[in-house]
Design a protein around this motif. Structure first.
Motif, PDB file in Angstrom:
ATOM      1  N   PRO A  53       0.854  -1.093  -0.035  1.00  0.00           N
ATOM      2  CA  PRO A  53      -0.004   0.040   0.151  1.00  0.00           C
ATOM      3  C   PRO A  53       0.934   1.344   0.217  1.00  0.00           C
ATOM      4  O   PRO A  53       1.891   1.300   0.513  1.00  0.00           O
ATOM      5  CB  PRO A  53      -0.681  -0.054   1.437  1.00  0.00           C
ATOM      6  N   ALA A  54       0.267   2.358  -0.458  1.00  0.00           N
ATOM      7  CA  ALA A  54       0.962   3.581  -0.529  1.00  0.00           C
ATOM      8  C   ALA A  54       1.161   4.233   0.655  1.00  0.00           C
ATOM      9  O   ALA A  54       0.149   3.674   1.632  1.00  0.00           O
ATOM     10  CB  ALA A  54       0.301   4.533  -1.523  1.00  0.00           C
ATOM     11  N   MET A  55       1.818   4.985   1.121  1.00  0.00           N
ATOM     12  CA  MET A  55       2.079   5.566   2.393  1.00  0.00           C
ATOM     13  C   MET A  55       0.906   6.437   2.793  1.00  0.00           C
ATOM     14  O   MET A  55       0.367   7.155   1.811  1.00  0.00           O
ATOM     15  CB  MET A  55       3.416   6.228   2.627  1.00  0.00           C
ATOM     16  N   GLU A  56       0.563   6.893   3.833  1.00  0.00           N
ATOM     17  CA  GLU A  56      -0.498   7.652   4.367  1.00  0.00           C
ATOM     18  C   GLU A  56      -0.126   9.136   4.324  1.00  0.00           C
ATOM     19  O   GLU A  56       1.120   9.421   4.597  1.00  0.00           O
ATOM     20  CB  GLU A  56      -1.185   7.415   5.752  1.00  0.00           C
ATOM     21  N   ASN A  57      -0.872   9.963   3.682  1.00  0.00           N
ATOM     22  CA  ASN A  57      -0.309  11.452   3.701  1.00  0.00           C
ATOM     23  C   ASN A  57       0.219  11.859   5.042  1.00  0.00           C
ATOM     24  O   ASN A  57       0.946  12.738   5.068  1.00  0.00           O
ATOM     25  CB  ASN A  57      -1.471  12.480   3.263  1.00  0.00           C
ATOM     26  N   ALA A  58      -0.805  11.525   5.951  1.00  0.00           N
ATOM     27  CA  ALA A  58      -0.488  12.339   7.494  1.00  0.00           C
ATOM     28  C   ALA A  58       0.937  11.930   7.980  1.00  0.00           C
ATOM     29  O   ALA A  58       1.672  12.498   8.348  1.00  0.00           O
ATOM     30  CB  ALA A  58      -1.704  12.050   8.302  1.00  0.00           C
ATOM     31  N   ALA A  59       1.345  10.456   7.643  1.00  0.00           N
ATOM     32  CA  ALA A  59       2.344   9.946   8.080  1.00  0.00           C
ATOM     33  C   ALA A  59       3.578  10.713   7.286  1.00  0.00           C
ATOM     34  O   ALA A  59       4.819  10.940   7.800  1.00  0.00           O
ATOM     35  CB  ALA A  59       2.687   8.421   7.849  1.00  0.00           C
ATOM     36  N   MET A  60       3.483  10.602   5.934  1.00  0.00           N
ATOM     37  CA  MET A  60       4.552  11.140   5.216  1.00  0.00           C
ATOM     38  C   MET A  60       4.786  12.576   5.260  1.00  0.00           C
ATOM     39  O   MET A  60       5.901  13.198   5.395  1.00  0.00           O
ATOM     40  CB  MET A  60       4.150  11.244   3.634  1.00  0.00           C
ATOM     41  N   HIS A  61       3.672  13.583   5.816  1.00  0.00           N
ATOM     42  CA  HIS A  61       3.953  15.043   6.234  1.00  0.00           C
ATOM     43  C   HIS A  61       4.789  15.059   7.359  1.00  0.00           C
ATOM     44  O   HIS A  61       5.616  15.833   7.433  1.00  0.00           O
ATOM     45  CB  HIS A  61       2.448  15.560   6.486  1.00  0.00           C
ATOM     46  N   ALA A  62       4.460  14.269   8.570  1.00  0.00           N
ATOM     47  CA  ALA A  62       5.423  13.987   9.593  1.00  0.00           C
ATOM     48  C   ALA A  62       6.769  13.888   9.261  1.00  0.00           C
ATOM     49  O   ALA A  62       7.608  14.515   9.853  1.00  0.00           O
ATOM     50  CB  ALA A  62       4.647  13.178  10.626  1.00  0.00           C
ATOM     51  N   ILE A  63       6.833  12.596   8.393  1.00  0.00           N
ATOM     52  CA  ILE A  63       8.502  12.520   8.113  1.00  0.00           C
ATOM     53  C   ILE A  63       9.123  13.693   7.306  1.00  0.00           C
ATOM     54  O   ILE A  63      10.136  13.931   7.621  1.00  0.00           O
ATOM     55  CB  ILE A  63       8.084  11.051   7.172  1.00  0.00           C
ATOM     56  N   GLU A  64       8.131  14.226   6.464  1.00  0.00           N
ATOM     57  CA  GLU A  64       8.913  15.559   5.829  1.00  0.00           C
ATOM     58  C   GLU A  64       9.183  16.437   6.749  1.00  0.00           C
ATOM     59  O   GLU A  64      10.518  16.895   6.485  1.00  0.00           O
ATOM     60  CB  GLU A  64       7.692  15.965   4.850  1.00  0.00           C
ATOM     61  N   HIS A  65       8.538  16.766   7.453  1.00  0.00           N
ATOM     62  CA  HIS A  65       9.029  17.791   8.615  1.00  0.00           C
ATOM     63  C   HIS A  65      10.068  17.527   9.414  1.00  0.00           C
ATOM     64  O   HIS A  65      11.086  18.267   9.517  1.00  0.00           O
ATOM     65  CB  HIS A  65       7.693  18.229   9.427  1.00  0.00           C
ATOM     66  N   LEU A  66      10.118  16.388   9.905  1.00  0.00           N
ATOM     67  CA  LEU A  66      11.255  15.790  10.752  1.00  0.00           C
ATOM     68  C   LEU A  66      12.410  15.587   9.884  1.00  0.00           C
ATOM     69  O   LEU A  66      13.624  15.833  10.425  1.00  0.00           O
ATOM     70  CB  LEU A  66      10.798  14.454  11.319  1.00  0.00           C
ATOM     71  N   ALA A  67      12.317  14.975   8.849  1.00  0.00           N
ATOM     72  CA  ALA A  67      13.662  14.580   7.974  1.00  0.00           C
ATOM     73  C   ALA A  67      14.346  15.852   7.416  1.00  0.00           C
ATOM     74  O   ALA A  67      15.662  16.092   7.427  1.00  0.00           O
ATOM     75  CB  ALA A  67      13.176  13.716   6.815  1.00  0.00           C
ATOM     76  N   ALA A  68      13.390  16.922   6.862  1.00  0.00           N
ATOM     77  CA  ALA A  68      13.770  17.995   6.525  1.00  0.00           C
ATOM     78  C   ALA A  68      14.673  18.821   7.587  1.00  0.00           C
ATOM     79  O   ALA A  68      15.621  19.379   7.395  1.00  0.00           O
ATOM     80  CB  ALA A  68      12.793  18.683   5.755  1.00  0.00           C
ATOM     81  N   THR A  69      14.079  19.045   8.705  1.00  0.00           N
ATOM     82  CA  THR A  69      14.655  19.616   9.979  1.00  0.00           C
ATOM     83  C   THR A  69      16.167  18.904  10.156  1.00  0.00           C
ATOM     84  O   THR A  69      16.941  19.523  10.474  1.00  0.00           O
ATOM     85  CB  THR A  69      13.668  19.578  11.238  1.00  0.00           C
ATOM     86  N   TYR A  70      16.021  17.702  10.403  1.00  0.00           N
ATOM     87  CA  TYR A  70      17.210  16.860  10.694  1.00  0.00           C
ATOM     88  C   TYR A  70      18.405  17.002   9.737  1.00  0.00           C
ATOM     89  O   TYR A  70      19.221  17.384   9.896  1.00  0.00           O
ATOM     90  CB  TYR A  70      16.871  15.384  10.746  1.00  0.00           C
ATOM     91  N   LEU A  71      17.857  16.909   8.369  1.00  0.00           N
ATOM     92  CA  LEU A  71      19.002  16.979   7.141  1.00  0.00           C
ATOM     93  C   LEU A  71      19.458  18.360   7.194  1.00  0.00           C
ATOM     94  O   LEU A  71      20.631  18.543   7.061  1.00  0.00           O
ATOM     95  CB  LEU A  71      18.384  16.571   6.151  1.00  0.00           C
ATOM     96  N   ARG A  72      18.607  19.560   7.298  1.00  0.00           N
ATOM     97  CA  ARG A  72      19.252  20.796   7.400  1.00  0.00           C
ATOM     98  C   ARG A  72      20.010  21.267   8.653  1.00  0.00           C
ATOM     99  O   ARG A  72      20.279  22.288   8.476  1.00  0.00           O
ATOM    100  CB  ARG A  72      18.024  21.818   7.261  1.00  0.00           C
TER     101      ARG A  72
END
Length: 167
Positions: A53-72
């Motif tokens: 199954p595709a990933m849920e939007n809400a989970a992807m959104h949380a990952i996006e915020h956390l990964a972008a913050t971590y990586l930067r």
């Protein structure tokens, strides 16, 4: 009435990847020259397309915020990070980095990033009405689950098959 000019468009590179045989992994999607630099686009594939199954939007959104913050904020990589964001098909993320890089070079960074997300507690950075255009649509619990799955099933068992696109 608006008339549209018909043009012949070539299929873009990401639509030429064999999604039938594509495994979860870390792939070099493309390398683009930008002035004196090379920008490497990585395909961080979390699911087996059209099988899982595709990933849920809400989970992807949380990952996006956390990964972008971590990586930067990651000391050794922050100056190379250009973009981290979701794929429209919801099977993973794109990471754009400055440099002519290969998948093996970023595995330690990704392990640290997704360990950070797996273990994260507290308020998600930027998850406020002021800072985000859809701040209510985040699911940290499921985002942590996906991060743990990617870390344990892909990043710790990385191989040729999940770092090179199928032929």
């Amino acid at each position: 009435m608006l008339l549209r000019k018909k043009c012949n468009m070539e299929k873009i590179a990401s639509f030429t990847v064999d999604h039938i045989h594509l495994l979860p992994g870390v792939y070099v999607s493309r390398k683009d020259p930008v002035g004196e630099e090379t920008v490497t686009t990585f395909d961080l594939r979390f699911t087996h397309p059209n099988i899982e199954p595709a990933m849920e939007n809400a989970a992807m959104h949380a990952i996006e915020h956390l990964a972008a913050t971590y990586l930067r904020n990651e000391e050794n990589w922050k100056e190379k990070v250009l973009y981290f964001g979701p794929m429209g098909c919801r099977t993973g993320f794109y990471l754009l980095l400055k440099g002519n890089l290969e998948s093996a070079e970023i595995i330690p960074l990704l392990k640290d990033c997704f360990s950070f997300i797996r273990d994260f507690s507290g308020e998600i950075p930027g998850a406020t009405e002021r800072d985000c255009g859809n701040f209510r649509d985040m699911n940290l619990t499921v985002g942590k689950w996906w991060s743990k799955k990617y870390l344990e099933e892909v990043l710790t068992k990385i191989s040729y098959e999940n770092t090179h696109y199928p032929e």
